[in-house]
Design a protein around this motif. Structure first.
Motif, mmCIF file in Angstrom:
data_model
loop_
_atom_site.group_PDB
_atom_site.id
_atom_site.type_symbol
_atom_site.label_atom_id
_atom_site.label_comp_id
_atom_site.label_asym_id
_atom_site.label_seq_id
_atom_site.Cartn_x
_atom_site.Cartn_y
_atom_site.Cartn_z
ATOM 1 N N PHE A 1 -1.294 2.205 -34.314
ATOM 2 C CA PHE A 1 0.064 1.835 -34.668
ATOM 3 C C PHE A 1 0.094 1.057 -35.980
ATOM 4 N N VAL B 1 6.216 2.920 -35.000
ATOM 5 C CA VAL B 1 6.868 2.558 -33.743
ATOM 6 C C VAL B 1 7.675 3.737 -33.222
ATOM 7 N N GLY C 1 9.769 2.823 -26.685
ATOM 8 C CA GLY C 1 10.026 2.574 -28.099
ATOM 9 C C GLY C 1 10.701 1.235 -28.332
ATOM 10 N N GLU D 1 10.372 -1.286 -26.403
ATOM 11 C CA GLU D 1 9.320 -2.284 -26.170
ATOM 12 C C GLU D 1 8.531 -2.540 -27.452
ATOM 13 N N ASP D 2 8.241 -1.467 -28.213
ATOM 14 C CA ASP D 2 7.560 -1.633 -29.502
ATOM 15 C C ASP D 2 8.333 -2.605 -30.383
ATOM 16 N N ASP E 1 8.247 -6.255 -29.209
ATOM 17 C CA ASP E 1 6.966 -6.867 -29.561
ATOM 18 C C ASP E 1 6.909 -7.154 -31.059
ATOM 19 N N LEU E 2 7.409 -6.228 -31.862
ATOM 20 C CA LEU E 2 7.420 -6.399 -33.317
ATOM 21 C C LEU E 2 8.216 -7.645 -33.708
ATOM 22 N N TRP F 1 -1.093 -7.735 -37.439
ATOM 23 C CA TRP F 1 -0.621 -6.756 -36.475
ATOM 24 C C TRP F 1 -1.725 -6.168 -35.603
ATOM 25 N N PHE G 1 -0.825 -6.549 -31.884
ATOM 26 C CA PHE G 1 0.296 -5.640 -31.643
ATOM 27 C C PHE G 1 -0.214 -4.218 -31.476
ATOM 28 N N ASP G 2 -1.096 -3.795 -32.354
ATOM 29 C CA ASP G 2 -1.669 -2.450 -32.301
ATOM 30 C C ASP G 2 -2.387 -2.212 -30.973
ATOM 31 N N ARG H 1 0.380 -2.249 -27.945
ATOM 32 C CA ARG H 1 1.269 -1.094 -27.920
ATOM 33 C C ARG H 1 0.491 0.202 -27.687
ATOM 34 N N ALA I 1 1.235 2.615 -24.466
ATOM 35 C CA ALA I 1 1.620 4.009 -24.658
ATOM 36 C C ALA I 1 0.624 4.954 -23.988
#
Length: 395
Positions: free
Chosen positions: A277, A286, A304, A306-307, A310-311, A330, A333-334, A337, A341
Motif C-alpha cells: 500500500f 487505498v 476502503g 477503513e483504509d 487509518d490514513l 506509513w 499503515f502498510d 492495511r 485486506a
C-alpha cells in the motif's frame, strides 16, 4: 515546504473513497489537490434509484459524518440479515436487536453521497479540484510529481484512490496479486410483490451467492447476483419478465413475485491485492486501487473506508507542519492495511468455495456448522461487530 511546492497531498480519484480521504487530509490542515477525469454523474435508473449501491457499516457512516457527507434521508437501514443456501436446511440470522442496535447497517445509493462529497471538495478552503488524467508519476526524495496533461504538480504525498484499474499503480508498476473467480455479478434494481421490511437477504447458490438489499422504497431492492460468466451472459439476455421469474425462484419467492426489473449490468469479478500500500515513502494506495473483494459480503467499500480512517489517524498523529512523506511514516499503515485486506480476500475465497460444494458430506458439515454458530451467541455477536467495523480486528 518549499515555496514552489503548493500542495501537501495530491489525491487521485474523487470517488467515495478518494473524496473522503481528501477531505480528511484537508481537515488536518493539509493543502490538497484532487485529480479526477470528471465530476460524478447521476445514475438513477428507470425505477427511480441508482443501480449502484453500497452497504455501509456504522464505522463507515461515522467517517462520512466526520467529513459532513452523511444524510439520514439517503440511507435505507437494514435491521436484519438472513443467509441460507441452495441445498441447506438451516439459515443464519443476524439481527441488530441481538447486539443492542436498531440497525446492522445502511444501503445507500452511490449518487447522493458522491454528489455531496464533490460539493464539499469544492467548498473546502484547503482543497483544489483539477479535472484531468494522470499521465505520469515521478516519486523523489523531497516531493512526488504528478503530471496531468501539460501540468506537472509537485507534492509531498500522493494518495491513489483511482479504482481497480489504478493509473497510479500502473505508472509505478506495483505488483498485483489477482484471484480470478470465474464469476460475473449481475446487478440491477427490482420491484417485489411483498415489502422487504428492512431485511437483507442472501442465498448461497452452488453457482454463486445472490443478495437482495433493501432500499428506502419498501418494495424496491438492489440485486447483486454473482454467478458463472456463462449463466450471467444468459440472464443478461433474458427479457425482464424471464429474469424476474428466475430471480424470484432463486430466492424461493421470499418477497413474492418480481414485478419489475431495471436495466441490468454484468461486472466480471476478480479479487486483487497490491503487493504494498506504500510503494514509495511519498505514495499510498487505498480503496480499490489497493484491494478488490468479492461482493458476497458487501464489505468492499467498508474496507476502503477503513483504509481512509487509518490514513487520517496517521495524519493526526503527525501534527501540523510535519512532512507526510517522510520515510517510515506509513510502514505500519502498510502492514495493517495489507494484512486486513489479505484476510478479507482469503475469507471471501474460502466462503465462496465452501458454499460451492454440492456433495452430501459438505452439505451436512455446512448445516451442522451453521446450526452451531447460530446457537453460539457470543461468537455470532463478534462476527457481526467485525462486519460492522466495530470489532478489534476491523479497528
Amino acid at each position: 515546504m518549499p515555496e514552489s511546492v503548493r500542495y501537501d497531498a495530491v489525491v487521485v480519484g474523487a470517488g467515495l473513497i478518494g473524496a473522503v480521504a481528501a477531505l480528511g487530509a484537508a481537515d488536518q490542515g493539509l493543502q490538497v489537490l484532487v485529480v479526477d477525469r470528471q465530476a460524478p454523474a447521476p445514475g438513477v435508473g428507470r425505477l427511480g434509484i441508482d443501480i449502484r449501491n453500497i452497504a455501509l457499516s456504522p464505522a463507515s457512516r461515522a467517517l462520512l459524518e466526520r467529513v459532513g457527507a452523511w444524510r439520514p434521508e439517503w440511507a435505507a437501514a437494514y435491521r436484519r440479515m438472513e443467509v441460507w443456501e441452495e441445498l441447506g436446511t438451516r439459515a443464519m440470522i443476524f439481527d441488530a436487536a441481538e447486539i443492542g442496535r436498531r440497525e446492522l447497517g445502511w444501503i445507500v445509493e452511490n449518487g447522493p453521497p458522491a454528489a455531496a462529497l464533490w460539493e464539499a471538495l469544492q467548498r473546502h478552503p484547503n482543497v483544489t479540484v483539477l479535472l484531468g488524467q494522470v499521465d505520469a508519476v515521478a516519486p523523489g526524495d523531497s516531493v512526488v510529481t504528478v503530471t496531468v496533461g501539460d501540468r506537472a504538480v509537485p507534492a509531498r504525498l500522493l494518495i491513489a484512490a483511482d479504482g481497480a484499474r489504478s493509473a497510479v499503480r500502473e505508472q509505478l508498476r506495483v505488483a498485483l496479486e489477482t484471484r480470478p473467480t470465474g464469476q460475473t455479478a449481475v446487478v440491477t434494481v427490482v420491484r417485489c410483490e411483498r415489502p422487504h421490511e428492512a431485511v437483507a437477504l442472501q442465498r448461497f447458490l452452488l453457482d454463486g451467492p445472490l443478495a437482495l438489499l433493501p432500499s428506502l422504497d419498501p418494495h424496491l431492492c438492489s440485486v447483486v447476483w454473482s454467478q458463472s460468466t456463462a449463466q450471467a451472459e444468459r440472464r443478461l439476455a433474458l427479457s425482464d419478465a424471464e429474469f424476474g421469474h428466475e430471480l424470484a425462484r432463486a430466492l424461493q419467492h421470499r418477497l413474492g413475485a418480481v414485478m419489475d426489473v431495471d436495466r441490468r449490468s454484468g461486472l466480471p469479478l476478480v479479487q486483487q491485492l497490491c503487493r504494498t500500500f506504500n510503494p514509495h515513502p511519498r505514495v499510498l494506495l487505498v480503496g480499490d486501487a489497493a484491494h478488490v473483494l468479492h461482493p458476497l459480503a458487501g464489505l468492499g467499500a467498508n474496507v476502503g473506508f477503513e483504509d481512509v480512517r487509518d490514513l487520517v489517524t496517521v495524519l493526526e498523529g503527525l501534527g501540523g507542519g510535519a512532512d507526510p512523506g517522510t520515510d517510515g511514516v506509513w510502514r505500519a499503515f502498510d502492514r495493517r492495511r495489507g494484512a486486513r485486506a489479505r484476510m478479507m480476500i482469503t475469507a471471501m475465497s474460502v466462503l465462496r468455495q465452501v458454499y460451492a460444494q454440492g456433495d452430501p458430506l459438505s452439505q451436512w458439515l455446512r448445516n451442522s456448522a451453521i446450526g452451531w454458530l447460530n446457537r453460539t451467541v457470543a461468537l455470532k455477536r463478534q462476527i457481526v461487530l467485525e462486519a460492522m467495523g466495530l470489532g478489534p480486528i476491523a479497528r
